[in-house]
Design a protein around this motif. Structure first.
Motif, short mmCIF file in Angstrom:
data_model
loop_
_atom_site.label_atom_id
_atom_site.label_comp_id
_atom_site.label_asym_id
_atom_site.label_seq_id
_atom_site.Cartn_x
_atom_site.Cartn_y
_atom_site.Cartn_z
N ARG A 1 95.78 50.16 -10.10
CA ARG A 1 95.82 51.20 -11.13
C ARG A 1 95.12 50.72 -12.41
O ARG A 1 94.39 51.47 -13.05
N PRO B 1 96.71 54.63 -5.18
CA PRO B 1 97.00 54.35 -3.77
C PRO B 1 96.14 55.16 -2.80
O PRO B 1 95.74 54.65 -1.75
N VAL B 2 95.80 56.38 -3.14
CA VAL B 2 94.99 57.22 -2.26
C VAL B 2 93.60 56.64 -2.04
O VAL B 2 92.92 56.98 -1.06
N ASP B 3 93.16 55.74 -2.89
CA ASP B 3 91.84 55.11 -2.77
C ASP B 3 91.84 53.92 -1.80
O ASP B 3 90.78 53.38 -1.48
N ARG C 1 104.34 53.56 1.13
CA ARG C 1 103.21 53.77 0.22
C ARG C 1 102.01 54.41 0.90
O ARG C 1 101.25 55.10 0.24
N PHE C 2 101.84 54.16 2.19
CA PHE C 2 100.57 54.51 2.82
C PHE C 2 100.68 55.41 4.05
O PHE C 2 99.67 55.64 4.72
N SER D 1 100.80 58.55 4.51
CA SER D 1 99.90 59.70 4.52
C SER D 1 98.44 59.29 4.28
O SER D 1 97.53 60.05 4.58
N ILE D 2 98.21 58.09 3.76
CA ILE D 2 96.86 57.61 3.46
C ILE D 2 96.24 56.95 4.68
O ILE D 2 95.05 57.09 4.95
N LYS D 3 97.05 56.20 5.42
CA LYS D 3 96.67 55.53 6.65
C LYS D 3 95.42 54.65 6.51
O LYS D 3 94.42 54.85 7.20
N ALA E 1 90.19 48.89 -2.02
CA ALA E 1 90.07 50.32 -2.32
C ALA E 1 88.62 50.67 -2.64
O ALA E 1 87.87 49.86 -3.20
N ARG F 1 87.39 57.12 -5.40
CA ARG F 1 86.75 58.43 -5.18
C ARG F 1 86.10 58.87 -6.48
O ARG F 1 86.61 58.66 -7.55
#
Length: 126
Positions: free
Chosen positions: A61, A67-69, A93-94, A96-98, A122, A125
């Motif tokens: 961060r 986290p999505v990155d 934490r991950f 859904s991001i996988k 990471a 985006r």
């Protein structure tokens, strides 16, 4: 563009590393162990993994990421029996991001109390 992110590890200065390094849209977070401000270290592997991920994602961060990155994680375990506990911390934490993820069993970590150390990569985006 190269940006260095420092952390709270007492090993950063003597070893000469940054908690994270951002180059353009890529952030590499160094191996992050379960370090608490007071020097304590609970024995539970899942608690340790939660703390290590907390510190790694904080560094991400501060480098401008989220986290999505995250595209890859690595988890170093000193005991293969801890894979489920560490996996639960990762999944919180991950799930859904996988990201691509690796668990490796190692002989030991720098501090003998540590059961897990994590790395995060990471790509930010635009």
């Amino acid at each position: 563009m190269r940006r260095l992110v420092t952390g709270s590890s007492p090993y950063e200065a003597p070893i000469g590393f940054s908690r994270a390094v951002r180059v353009d849209d890529v952030v590499e977070v160094a191996g992050t162990a379960p370090v608490w401000p007071d020097g304590s270290c609970p024995e539970d592997a899942e608690v340790q993994a939660d703390r290590a991920f907390e510190l790694a994602l904080d560094a991400l961060r501060r480098a401008g990421g989220a986290p999505v990155d995250v595209v890859r994680t690595r988890m170093y375990l000193t005991d293969a029996a801890d894979w489920e506990a560490v996996g639960r911390a990762h999944g919180r934490r991950f799930a859904s991001i996988k990201p691509a993820a690796t668990m490796v069993v190692v002989a030991a970590l720098l501090d003998p109390r540590w059961k897990v150390e994590v790395e995060v990569q990471a790509i930010l985006r635009r």
